[in-house]
Design an enzyme around this catalytic site. Sequence first.
Site, PDB file in Angstrom:
ATOM      1  N   ASP A 298       0.868  -1.167   0.000  1.00  0.00           N
ATOM      2  CA  ASP A 298       0.000   0.000   0.000  1.00  0.00           C
ATOM      3  C   ASP A 298       0.915   1.230   0.000  1.00  0.00           C
ATOM      4  OD1 ASP A 298      -2.461   1.455   0.255  1.00  0.00           O
ATOM      5  OD2 ASP A 298      -1.918   1.821   2.337  1.00  0.00           O
ATOM      6  N   ASP A 534      -1.971  -0.216   6.206  1.00  0.00           N
ATOM      7  CA  ASP A 534      -2.142   0.421   7.502  1.00  0.00           C
ATOM      8  C   ASP A 534      -3.576   0.868   7.754  1.00  0.00           C
ATOM      9  OD1 ASP A 534      -2.318   2.448   5.701  1.00  0.00           O
ATOM     10  OD2 ASP A 534      -0.826   3.755   6.645  1.00  0.00           O
ATOM     11  N   ASP A 538      -7.515  -1.861   4.197  1.00  0.00           N
ATOM     12  CA  ASP A 538      -6.558  -2.916   3.846  1.00  0.00           C
ATOM     13  C   ASP A 538      -6.839  -4.235   4.554  1.00  0.00           C
ATOM     14  OD1 ASP A 538      -4.999  -1.159   2.249  1.00  0.00           O
ATOM     15  OD2 ASP A 538      -4.029  -0.384   4.049  1.00  0.00           O
TER      16      ASP A 538
END
Length: 780
Positions: A298, A534, A538
Amino acid sequence: MQEIKGLSSEEVAQRVASGDVNVDANVHTRTVGQIFRDNLVTLFNIVNLVLAIIVFFTGSYKNMLFMIVIVTNVVIGVVQELRSKAVTDKLSIVASAKATVVRDGQRQEIELDQIVRDDIVCLGRGDQVPADCVVVDGECDMNESLLTGESDLIRKNPGDKLMSGSYVNAGVVMVRVTHVGAENYASKISAEAKKHKKVHSEIMDTLNTIVKYVSIALPFVGAALFCSQYFWASTPMSLTAAILNTVAAMIGMIPEGLILLTSTVMAVAVVRLSKSNVLVQQLYCIETLARVDTLCLDKTGTITSGAMEVDRVELVEGASAAEVDDALASLMAAENDPNETSRAMMEYVAGREGKVLPLVRAIPFSSDKKWSGAAFEGAAYVIGAGQFVMGARYGLVSQRVSQLAEGARVLVLARVEGFTEEGGLASEPQPLAFVCIHDQIRATAAQTIQFFKDQGVTVNVISGDDPRTVSGIAAKVGVPGADAYVDATTLKTEEDVAEAMKKYHVFGRVKPEQKKQFVIALQQAGHTVAMTGDGVNDTLALKQADCSVAMASGSDAARNVAQLVLVDNDFASMPKVVAEGRRSINNLQRSASLFLVKTLFSITMAVLFVVLPWAYPFQPIQMTLVSAMTIGLPSFVLALEPNKDRIKGRFLENVIVRAIPGAITVVCAVLAVNIVGHLFASWDYGQISTLAVLLTAWTGIMLIVRLSHPFTPIRWALLVVCCGGMILGTTLLHDLFAISAMSFDMWVTLGISMAIIAVFYHAVYTAFDRWHDKRQQQLV
């Protein structure tokens, strides 16, 4: 802000009693009781205990000494896991967050699981919303990227709702909690992620398979061997001797220290990683990460730090650099509550020579108009998103904004004549400069990406941001194929996703549920996938991934789902985890082969001596000596050494290939000794048993030598200690270990046998090693 008293102590107690309290969502380690139970109550420990009780009733107490190894194994396992638990619990406290509430008119700091419905919570810049709530006082800009993946800020005023998992980017607010526990928005999103997921570990699957089949074979082979020794032997044997021979065979069949060794190695890895601020929440994820071939990152919080920085300021043709510097310095001085973007520009102007103009009126930023401005003595300026600043005149700058937008957020600085009473622009804006701001890339990001590239790991960047921005950042840190990107909103079907994952490595505008689809598509294509993230957005992908990694600064949901948490939020710790996983797996493969040599030759000989007319040549006390000096001690030393080699092949195959040559050699040597002793030399049971023990130990030493290449000072010391231990046990302690005095013909036989074994073992090991290497090359 207005004075707010919050709930009274009585009201808090009432809500706690009625269950209106936030749930404890933290991941907990096993209790001390569970650690003791799991190390004590194992199938092999129970079998060994039963065997020890049987030996006890024979009166041969020295043959119960194998229980010392069992007890030692348990103690080591418990100590290492307790040590690991202490480190993990300590890091968990560091990674956890607290909330400030108002109760009885006083501010208090409490744990998140102590928040109750209707609590008044104080939130400021950087705070994460702990539960769904509504603003009762103050204003703030909210960052909901952890929920939605979008990095745009949203302005919140009294009466507006805040979602759990979002962050306060700027401003200070007092909020009233409306939902707690499972009712929270973030909890609903991560509900699927919290479902139990069976941990996949090739090592544990292999060990469980070994345990399963050995456990099935153990009682049948043991019963058959006892009957053969007691009822069918050509030479009459006492009940005690038959029992001891059978117990010796059954002890040899049990790889009792192998599972303990595995747990210990992993526990040591947890402690070592904790020193690098890596919190391991699932023991065997270290192994999985070392095996991954695809890493999904990410962007925000992983490649970037979450902070912003000014990349450059480009002047519009005809604009004055001095005026631009003065305008930026003055606008930043007028900021009362700067957000991340403003702070980035403040850092930029701090290194310039811009003059701060006297302020007349400031127009704060709002999420509606997407700009902020100020009127000064003699000038007025505005800065913000180009299409909102320029309005109908955006066509003057649109082309250049699009060009600069690759990997950056572009703001337009413009001069105006002033502002209306409502805070709007009083004249047409005159563009002065383009301010390019991008996410601050972590200093170690490029180096970490390069590490994974060197290891043959495919890197995919998945983000909810504009794909052009994601592509630009991915290119800067060296992600292969970063120039080609996909807007995930164009992927409508699972087939579209699967096809895109084959061709591209950068994805933007990705929705939370799509991230999970991406991981599934990769897994269905045969990849082992690691996912970092985070945000709450996700969590589903983190849960689906073979190995999941979260940042401690991220959402609670992401931290609780992840198997690894980077406490210092530094992606550069990942290579250390991979290195630790490689050390653990490679060393376990070497050490496991020592255990399986004993298991394989014990099972084979137990079956053979069921049909052979001779007594089984080992006693429990002798197996204790051989196991300690050629298996237990070397396995633990070798398992804890540094080892950064790439992992190749399957665990079971790698172990078996190393173990079979030793097992074949021991079986052949023991059979040869029995044939010579019974048919040619007329040796008694004690003499045959002594030679069998010595030759078995010699074969074990041969395997240690093989596994120790290339030799280091520690490995030389290990070899000396193992040889010295065997010599001590068979000489000074010969009575304890039932070692008979050596006659001349026994010495001659021992010398010749050792030479033959050295040559034979080398030939067999080399043949298996070449076959295994050729097989690995074919698989590649």
